[in-house]
Every structure is written in structure tokens, then in C-alpha cells.
Design a protein around this motif. Structure first.
Motif, PDB file in Angstrom:
ATOM      1  N   CYS A  51       0.843  -1.187   0.000  1.00  0.00           N
ATOM      2  CA  CYS A  51       0.000   0.000   0.000  1.00  0.00           C
ATOM      3  C   CYS A  51       0.881   1.241   0.000  1.00  0.00           C
ATOM      4  CB  CYS A  51      -0.903  -0.003   1.229  1.00  0.00           C
ATOM      5  SG  CYS A  51      -2.190   1.260   1.197  1.00  0.00           S
ATOM      6  N   ASP A  52       0.392   2.303  -0.631  1.00  0.00           N
ATOM      7  CA  ASP A  52       1.112   3.571  -0.640  1.00  0.00           C
ATOM      8  C   ASP A  52       0.379   4.645   0.155  1.00  0.00           C
ATOM      9  OD1 ASP A  52       3.101   2.486  -2.327  1.00  0.00           O
ATOM     10  OD2 ASP A  52       1.805   2.804  -4.047  1.00  0.00           O
ATOM     11  N   LEU A  53      -0.771   4.318   0.688  1.00  0.00           N
ATOM     12  CA  LEU A  53      -1.537   5.250   1.503  1.00  0.00           C
ATOM     13  C   LEU A  53      -1.245   4.937   2.969  1.00  0.00           C
ATOM     14  CD1 LEU A  53      -3.540   7.572   1.407  1.00  0.00           C
ATOM     15  CD2 LEU A  53      -5.382   5.885   1.357  1.00  0.00           C
ATOM     16  N   LEU A  54      -0.427   5.781   3.580  1.00  0.00           N
ATOM     17  CA  LEU A  54       0.100   5.477   4.912  1.00  0.00           C
ATOM     18  C   LEU A  54      -0.982   5.330   5.971  1.00  0.00           C
ATOM     19  CD1 LEU A  54       3.319   7.692   4.867  1.00  0.00           C
ATOM     20  CD2 LEU A  54       3.083   5.251   4.356  1.00  0.00           C
ATOM     21  N   SER A  55      -2.079   6.052   5.839  1.00  0.00           N
ATOM     22  CA  SER A  55      -3.149   5.917   6.831  1.00  0.00           C
ATOM     23  C   SER A  55      -3.758   4.515   6.795  1.00  0.00           C
ATOM     24  CB  SER A  55      -4.224   6.982   6.610  1.00  0.00           C
ATOM     25  OG  SER A  55      -4.796   6.859   5.317  1.00  0.00           O
ATOM     26  N   LEU A  56      -3.812   3.901   5.639  1.00  0.00           N
ATOM     27  CA  LEU A  56      -4.297   2.519   5.569  1.00  0.00           C
ATOM     28  C   LEU A  56      -3.286   1.557   6.178  1.00  0.00           C
ATOM     29  CD1 LEU A  56      -5.933   2.187   2.038  1.00  0.00           C
ATOM     30  CD2 LEU A  56      -7.058   2.215   4.258  1.00  0.00           C
ATOM     31  N   VAL A  57      -2.018   1.781   5.910  1.00  0.00           N
ATOM     32  CA  VAL A  57      -0.972   0.912   6.450  1.00  0.00           C
ATOM     33  C   VAL A  57      -1.027   0.927   7.972  1.00  0.00           C
ATOM     34  CG1 VAL A  57       1.515   0.446   6.549  1.00  0.00           C
ATOM     35  CG2 VAL A  57       0.483   1.298   4.425  1.00  0.00           C
ATOM     36  N   MET A  58      -1.210   2.109   8.555  1.00  0.00           N
ATOM     37  CA  MET A  58      -1.264   2.218  10.022  1.00  0.00           C
ATOM     38  C   MET A  58      -2.335   1.322  10.613  1.00  0.00           C
ATOM     39  SD  MET A  58      -0.586   6.171  11.121  1.00  0.00           S
ATOM     40  CE  MET A  58      -1.929   6.851  10.197  1.00  0.00           C
ATOM     41  N   GLY A  59      -3.466   1.232   9.957  1.00  0.00           N
ATOM     42  CA  GLY A  59      -4.579   0.475  10.508  1.00  0.00           C
ATOM     43  C   GLY A  59      -4.670  -0.969  10.054  1.00  0.00           C
ATOM     44  N   ARG A  60      -3.987  -1.314   8.973  1.00  0.00           N
ATOM     45  CA  ARG A  60      -4.214  -2.641   8.399  1.00  0.00           C
ATOM     46  C   ARG A  60      -2.991  -3.540   8.311  1.00  0.00           C
ATOM     47  NH1 ARG A  60      -8.594  -1.100   3.688  1.00  0.00           N
ATOM     48  NH2 ARG A  60     -10.043  -0.102   5.123  1.00  0.00           N
ATOM     49  N   ALA A  61      -1.803  -2.978   8.279  1.00  0.00           N
ATOM     50  CA  ALA A  61      -0.610  -3.827   8.244  1.00  0.00           C
ATOM     51  C   ALA A  61      -0.498  -4.563   9.572  1.00  0.00           C
ATOM     52  CB  ALA A  61       0.638  -2.994   7.984  1.00  0.00           C
ATOM     53  N   LYS A  62      -0.009  -5.768   9.496  1.00  0.00           N
ATOM     54  CA  LYS A  62       0.133  -6.578  10.706  1.00  0.00           C
ATOM     55  C   LYS A  62       1.595  -6.632  11.140  1.00  0.00           C
ATOM     56  CE  LYS A  62      -3.797  -9.548   9.719  1.00  0.00           C
ATOM     57  NZ  LYS A  62      -4.163  -9.364   8.336  1.00  0.00           N
ATOM     58  N   GLU A  63       1.778  -6.876  12.412  1.00  0.00           N
ATOM     59  CA  GLU A  63       3.119  -7.072  12.951  1.00  0.00           C
ATOM     60  C   GLU A  63       3.822  -8.161  12.141  1.00  0.00           C
ATOM     61  OE1 GLU A  63       5.225  -8.521  17.134  1.00  0.00           O
ATOM     62  OE2 GLU A  63       3.076  -8.106  17.075  1.00  0.00           O
ATOM     63  N   ASN A  64       5.064  -7.905  11.791  1.00  0.00           N
ATOM     64  CA  ASN A  64       5.928  -8.824  11.031  1.00  0.00           C
ATOM     65  C   ASN A  64       5.564  -8.967   9.558  1.00  0.00           C
ATOM     66  OD1 ASN A  64       7.709  -9.367  13.189  1.00  0.00           O
ATOM     67  ND2 ASN A  64       6.210 -10.773  14.035  1.00  0.00           N
ATOM     68  N   ASP A  65       4.683  -8.108   9.053  1.00  0.00           N
ATOM     69  CA  ASP A  65       4.468  -8.045   7.612  1.00  0.00           C
ATOM     70  C   ASP A  65       5.679  -7.394   6.946  1.00  0.00           C
ATOM     71  OD1 ASP A  65       1.925  -9.139   7.515  1.00  0.00           O
ATOM     72  OD2 ASP A  65       0.891  -7.222   7.190  1.00  0.00           O
ATOM     73  N   ALA A  66       5.890  -7.698   5.693  1.00  0.00           N
ATOM     74  CA  ALA A  66       6.782  -6.910   4.850  1.00  0.00           C
ATOM     75  C   ALA A  66       5.903  -5.814   4.248  1.00  0.00           C
ATOM     76  CB  ALA A  66       7.394  -7.765   3.754  1.00  0.00           C
ATOM     77  N   PHE A  67       6.261  -4.572   4.445  1.00  0.00           N
ATOM     78  CA  PHE A  67       5.501  -3.424   3.958  1.00  0.00           C
ATOM     79  C   PHE A  67       6.098  -3.033   2.602  1.00  0.00           C
ATOM     80  CE2 PHE A  67       5.076   1.425   5.008  1.00  0.00           C
ATOM     81  CZ  PHE A  67       4.187   1.604   3.964  1.00  0.00           C
ATOM     82  N   VAL A  68       5.358  -3.296   1.537  1.00  0.00           N
ATOM     83  CA  VAL A  68       5.814  -3.066   0.170  1.00  0.00           C
ATOM     84  C   VAL A  68       5.195  -1.770  -0.337  1.00  0.00           C
ATOM     85  CG1 VAL A  68       5.944  -4.041  -2.154  1.00  0.00           C
ATOM     86  CG2 VAL A  68       5.906  -5.574  -0.159  1.00  0.00           C
ATOM     87  N   THR A  69       6.039  -0.832  -0.792  1.00  0.00           N
ATOM     88  CA  THR A  69       5.551   0.493  -1.152  1.00  0.00           C
ATOM     89  C   THR A  69       6.487   1.206  -2.114  1.00  0.00           C
ATOM     90  OG1 THR A  69       4.723   2.581  -0.193  1.00  0.00           O
ATOM     91  CG2 THR A  69       6.688   1.613   0.830  1.00  0.00           C
ATOM     92  N   VAL A  70       6.022   2.336  -2.629  1.00  0.00           N
ATOM     93  CA  VAL A  70       6.878   3.254  -3.387  1.00  0.00           C
ATOM     94  C   VAL A  70       6.977   4.593  -2.646  1.00  0.00           C
ATOM     95  CG1 VAL A  70       6.428   2.214  -5.641  1.00  0.00           C
ATOM     96  CG2 VAL A  70       4.979   4.095  -4.839  1.00  0.00           C
ATOM     97  N   MET A  71       6.376   4.657  -1.476  1.00  0.00           N
ATOM     98  CA  MET A  71       6.347   5.883  -0.680  1.00  0.00           C
ATOM     99  C   MET A  71       7.642   6.014   0.109  1.00  0.00           C
ATOM    100  SD  MET A  71       4.199   8.133  -0.704  1.00  0.00           S
ATOM    101  CE  MET A  71       2.809   8.928  -0.070  1.00  0.00           C
ATOM    102  N   ALA A  72       8.488   6.947  -0.272  1.00  0.00           N
ATOM    103  CA  ALA A  72       9.821   7.054   0.341  1.00  0.00           C
ATOM    104  C   ALA A  72       9.984   8.388   1.054  1.00  0.00           C
ATOM    105  CB  ALA A  72      10.899   6.884  -0.726  1.00  0.00           C
TER     106      ALA A  72
END
Length: 112
Positions: A31-52
Motif C-alpha cells: 500500500c502507498d496510503l500510509l493511513s491505511l498501512v497504520m490500521g491494516r498492516a500486521k506485525e511482522n508483515d513486509a511493507f511493500v511500497t513506493v512511498m519514500a
């Protein structure tokens, strides 16, 4: 599989090792929308993005992901990379698309 092992196997560049040598990747969140990542990514996920940017690092810490994987040949600036190292966030880089990286993660983790 640890983020460092994933990077070695698939030719990604490790730009900040952080805890990448000892944490296991258990899932993936793209995901590239950080507000979604905050609420939906799980502990120990690999966070794949282009947002740098520095906010990406803050979200990675908040979500307690195993690593951040920047795709499409995108790089963090010096300030963001310094923050990643300070916060011990593992950051990997790939020239491939987010989809290509996520597909490799999915196959490696038995998700697809």
C-alpha cells in the motif's frame, strides 16, 4: 524467512539492516496510503511500497512491520534513511514493481 534472507535470495538491496536479520516475515502488506498501512498492516508483515519519506518510517515503526521494501528503484532521502537506521527499521530496495515483489513474497510465504 528473514528480510535479509529474502533480499539475498531475490537480489534486493539492503539499505538499512535494522532487525532484518532476526525477524521473520509472516505476511505482506502492499500500500502507498500510509493511513491505511497504520490500521491494516500486521506485525511482522513486509511493507511493500513506493512511498519514500520519513513518514513511511514512522508508520513502519507504529505497525511494527518486519521490513519496508521500496520498489520501482525508488530510494529514501538521507534524512529518512537516517531515521530508519535510528529506529532500527529494516529497509530493502528493489527495481521491480510492487506487484512483482509481492508475488515473490506470496510464493515464498505460501500465500499463493
Amino acid at each position: 524467512m528473514t528480510p535479509i534472507e529474502f533480499a539475498q535470495k531475490y537480489g534486493l538491496t539492503v539499505v538499512s539492516e535494522g532487525g532484518g536479520g532476526c525477524r521473520e516475515i509472516e505476511g505482506a502488506y502492499c500500500c502507498d496510503l500510509l493511513s491505511l498501512v497504520m490500521g491494516r498492516a500486521k506485525e511482522n508483515d513486509a511493507f511493500v511500497t513506493v512511498m519514500a519519506n520519513v513518514n513511511t518510517i514512522a508508520v513502519a515503526v507504529l505497525a511494527d512491520v518486519a521490513c519496508v521494501i521500496l520498489c520501482e528503484g525508488i530510494h529514501f532521502d538521507a534524512q529518512s534513511l537516517a531515521r530508519a537506521k535510528q529506529q532500527e527499521v529494516c529497509v530493502l530496495e528493489s527495481g521491480e514493481s510492487s506487484f512483482a515483489v509481492a508475488l515473490k513474497l506470496g510464493k515464498e510465504l505460501g500465500l499463493c
